[in-house]
Design a protein around this motif. Sequence first.
Motif, PDB file in Angstrom:
ATOM      1  N   LYS A  52       0.832  -1.213   0.000  1.00  0.00           N
ATOM      2  CA  LYS A  52       0.000   0.000   0.000  1.00  0.00           C
ATOM      3  C   LYS A  52       0.865   1.262   0.000  1.00  0.00           C
ATOM      4  O   LYS A  52       0.572   2.217  -0.712  1.00  0.00           O
ATOM      5  CB  LYS A  52      -0.917  -0.001   1.225  1.00  0.00           C
ATOM      6  CG  LYS A  52      -2.107  -0.943   1.107  1.00  0.00           C
ATOM      7  CD  LYS A  52      -2.953  -0.857   2.372  1.00  0.00           C
ATOM      8  CE  LYS A  52      -4.276  -1.562   2.196  1.00  0.00           C
ATOM      9  NZ  LYS A  52      -5.114  -1.452   3.419  1.00  0.00           N
TER      10      LYS A  52
ATOM     11  N   LEU B 228      -1.523   3.721  -1.623  1.00  0.00           N
ATOM     12  CA  LEU B 228      -2.909   3.385  -1.259  1.00  0.00           C
ATOM     13  C   LEU B 228      -3.090   3.740   0.220  1.00  0.00           C
ATOM     14  O   LEU B 228      -2.145   3.652   0.999  1.00  0.00           O
ATOM     15  CB  LEU B 228      -3.162   1.892  -1.477  1.00  0.00           C
ATOM     16  CG  LEU B 228      -2.986   1.393  -2.925  1.00  0.00           C
ATOM     17  CD1 LEU B 228      -2.906  -0.130  -2.973  1.00  0.00           C
ATOM     18  CD2 LEU B 228      -4.116   1.909  -3.801  1.00  0.00           C
TER      19      LEU B 228
ATOM     20  N   ASP C   1      -8.876   0.607   5.002  1.00  0.00           N
ATOM     21  CA  ASP C   1      -9.768   0.279   3.884  1.00  0.00           C
ATOM     22  C   ASP C   1     -11.117  -0.125   4.486  1.00  0.00           C
ATOM     23  O   ASP C   1     -11.371  -1.296   4.758  1.00  0.00           O
ATOM     24  CB  ASP C   1      -9.138  -0.870   3.079  1.00  0.00           C
ATOM     25  CG  ASP C   1      -9.904  -1.186   1.814  1.00  0.00           C
ATOM     26  OD1 ASP C   1     -11.116  -0.861   1.751  1.00  0.00           O
ATOM     27  OD2 ASP C   1      -9.311  -1.756   0.887  1.00  0.00           O
TER      28      ASP C   1
ATOM     29  N   ASP D 170     -14.159  -0.562   3.426  1.00  0.00           N
ATOM     30  CA  ASP D 170     -14.976  -1.581   2.756  1.00  0.00           C
ATOM     31  C   ASP D 170     -14.470  -2.981   3.076  1.00  0.00           C
ATOM     32  O   ASP D 170     -15.248  -3.870   3.413  1.00  0.00           O
ATOM     33  CB  ASP D 170     -14.956  -1.379   1.232  1.00  0.00           C
ATOM     34  CG  ASP D 170     -15.814  -0.199   0.812  1.00  0.00           C
ATOM     35  OD1 ASP D 170     -16.552   0.334   1.674  1.00  0.00           O
ATOM     36  OD2 ASP D 170     -15.737   0.187  -0.363  1.00  0.00           O
ATOM     37  N   ARG D 171     -13.159  -3.152   2.936  1.00  0.00           N
ATOM     38  CA  ARG D 171     -12.540  -4.442   3.258  1.00  0.00           C
ATOM     39  C   ARG D 171     -12.829  -4.814   4.722  1.00  0.00           C
ATOM     40  O   ARG D 171     -13.182  -5.940   5.028  1.00  0.00           O
ATOM     41  CB  ARG D 171     -11.031  -4.350   2.993  1.00  0.00           C
ATOM     42  CG  ARG D 171     -10.132  -5.266   3.761  1.00  0.00           C
ATOM     43  CD  ARG D 171     -10.107  -6.681   3.211  1.00  0.00           C
ATOM     44  NE  ARG D 171      -9.129  -7.489   3.926  1.00  0.00           N
ATOM     45  CZ  ARG D 171      -9.166  -8.808   3.991  1.00  0.00           C
ATOM     46  NH1 ARG D 171     -10.130  -9.481   3.377  1.00  0.00           N
ATOM     47  NH2 ARG D 171      -8.249  -9.466   4.656  1.00  0.00           N
ATOM     48  N   GLU D 172     -12.690  -3.840   5.634  1.00  0.00           N
ATOM     49  CA  GLU D 172     -12.914  -4.108   7.055  1.00  0.00           C
ATOM     50  C   GLU D 172     -14.357  -4.520   7.321  1.00  0.00           C
ATOM     51  O   GLU D 172     -14.610  -5.443   8.100  1.00  0.00           O
ATOM     52  CB  GLU D 172     -12.558  -2.873   7.901  1.00  0.00           C
ATOM     53  CG  GLU D 172     -11.055  -2.719   8.075  1.00  0.00           C
ATOM     54  CD  GLU D 172     -10.643  -1.322   8.518  1.00  0.00           C
ATOM     55  OE1 GLU D 172     -11.365  -0.711   9.334  1.00  0.00           O
ATOM     56  OE2 GLU D 172      -9.602  -0.837   8.035  1.00  0.00           O
TER      57      GLU D 172
ATOM     58  N   ARG E 103      -3.237  -5.453  -7.336  1.00  0.00           N
ATOM     59  CA  ARG E 103      -4.530  -6.007  -6.887  1.00  0.00           C
ATOM     60  C   ARG E 103      -4.411  -7.504  -6.603  1.00  0.00           C
ATOM     61  O   ARG E 103      -4.918  -8.004  -5.610  1.00  0.00           O
ATOM     62  CB  ARG E 103      -5.621  -5.806  -7.950  1.00  0.00           C
ATOM     63  CG  ARG E 103      -6.131  -4.404  -8.063  1.00  0.00           C
ATOM     64  CD  ARG E 103      -7.203  -4.075  -7.018  1.00  0.00           C
ATOM     65  NE  ARG E 103      -6.970  -2.734  -6.519  1.00  0.00           N
ATOM     66  CZ  ARG E 103      -7.261  -2.307  -5.302  1.00  0.00           C
ATOM     67  NH1 ARG E 103      -7.813  -3.122  -4.416  1.00  0.00           N
ATOM     68  NH2 ARG E 103      -6.999  -1.084  -4.923  1.00  0.00           N
TER      69      ARG E 103
ATOM     70  N   ARG F 201      -4.593 -11.052   1.288  1.00  0.00           N
ATOM     71  CA  ARG F 201      -5.842 -10.986   2.048  1.00  0.00           C
ATOM     72  C   ARG F 201      -6.473 -12.362   2.227  1.00  0.00           C
ATOM     73  O   ARG F 201      -7.108 -12.633   3.251  1.00  0.00           O
ATOM     74  CB  ARG F 201      -6.822 -10.023   1.367  1.00  0.00           C
ATOM     75  CG  ARG F 201      -6.418  -8.580   1.617  1.00  0.00           C
ATOM     76  CD  ARG F 201      -7.290  -7.588   0.888  1.00  0.00           C
ATOM     77  NE  ARG F 201      -7.086  -6.243   1.409  1.00  0.00           N
ATOM     78  CZ  ARG F 201      -7.678  -5.152   0.934  1.00  0.00           C
ATOM     79  NH1 ARG F 201      -8.519  -5.260  -0.086  1.00  0.00           N
ATOM     80  NH2 ARG F 201      -7.450  -3.978   1.472  1.00  0.00           N
TER      81      ARG F 201
END
Lengths: 131, 131
Positions: free
Chosen positions: A67, A72, A76, A78-80, B32, B39
């Motif tokens: 990141k 970046l 994040d 949304d991810r969380e 990505r 992830r």
Amino acid sequence: MTTSQNHGTSRHQAESGDNEHGRGSGDERAVRAELTRLRQSIDNIDAAVVHMLAERFKATQQVGHLKARHHLPPADPDREARQIARLRELAVSAHLDPAFAEKLLNFIIAEVIRHHETIAGTTEDEAGSAH
Amino acid sequence: MTTSQNHGTSRHQAESGDNEHGRGSGDERAVRAELTRLRQSIDNIDAAVVHMLAERFKATQQVGHLKARHHLPPADPDREARQIARLRELAVSAHLDPAFAEKLLNFIIAEVIRHHETIAGTTEDEAGSAH
């Protein structure tokens, strides 16, 4: 004549160990042994969790570097949100309180974001001299 | 006439939202993909931790019932001090911040004590009606 006399109340009391809390030392030893057995399992699990989390932080450190290198943002949302929803579901299926699982993940994520911010700061400095 | 018209900056900008650093979409895809790979590992580890903690709470629930049945106090400061010292050592050997490991254990123990107090309360009530 009934057999109700065989109910054996006094023997029952001695076994249950509850004559005014006067537990015999044998009973006490058994309780200690059981407590030790359970605590050994807890200690084994804790060691496993510590090692899993060490591995988790290795992965999040890599995410942090990635990141920072690509500018970046460290957090994040949304991810969380997806992680929390997923962990709550997993917790329910594992008979774990989903509210606790969510609190725990937030606790870990807070630490991860702290790491990411440190990495971002470091990389910024490095980038400054390397540009 | 050059082919620079094919650069498709507007599409690239829409995708990455960042044309100052002018990364190609191939680079962005690679970032990505790497982020997704990391992830997925994090998600696997989280699932493992949730299941380990579910198992841990099964053990501590048993400890809680044992303590309540034998009128032992829910919290045990000596045991907690030994656990913290041990986990800090394990954390160091696993390259995990020992302060984080200690905070995490305290977080989990706080939840366990909450459970124990609930169990102690329940058992007290049951004992009251069963005596």
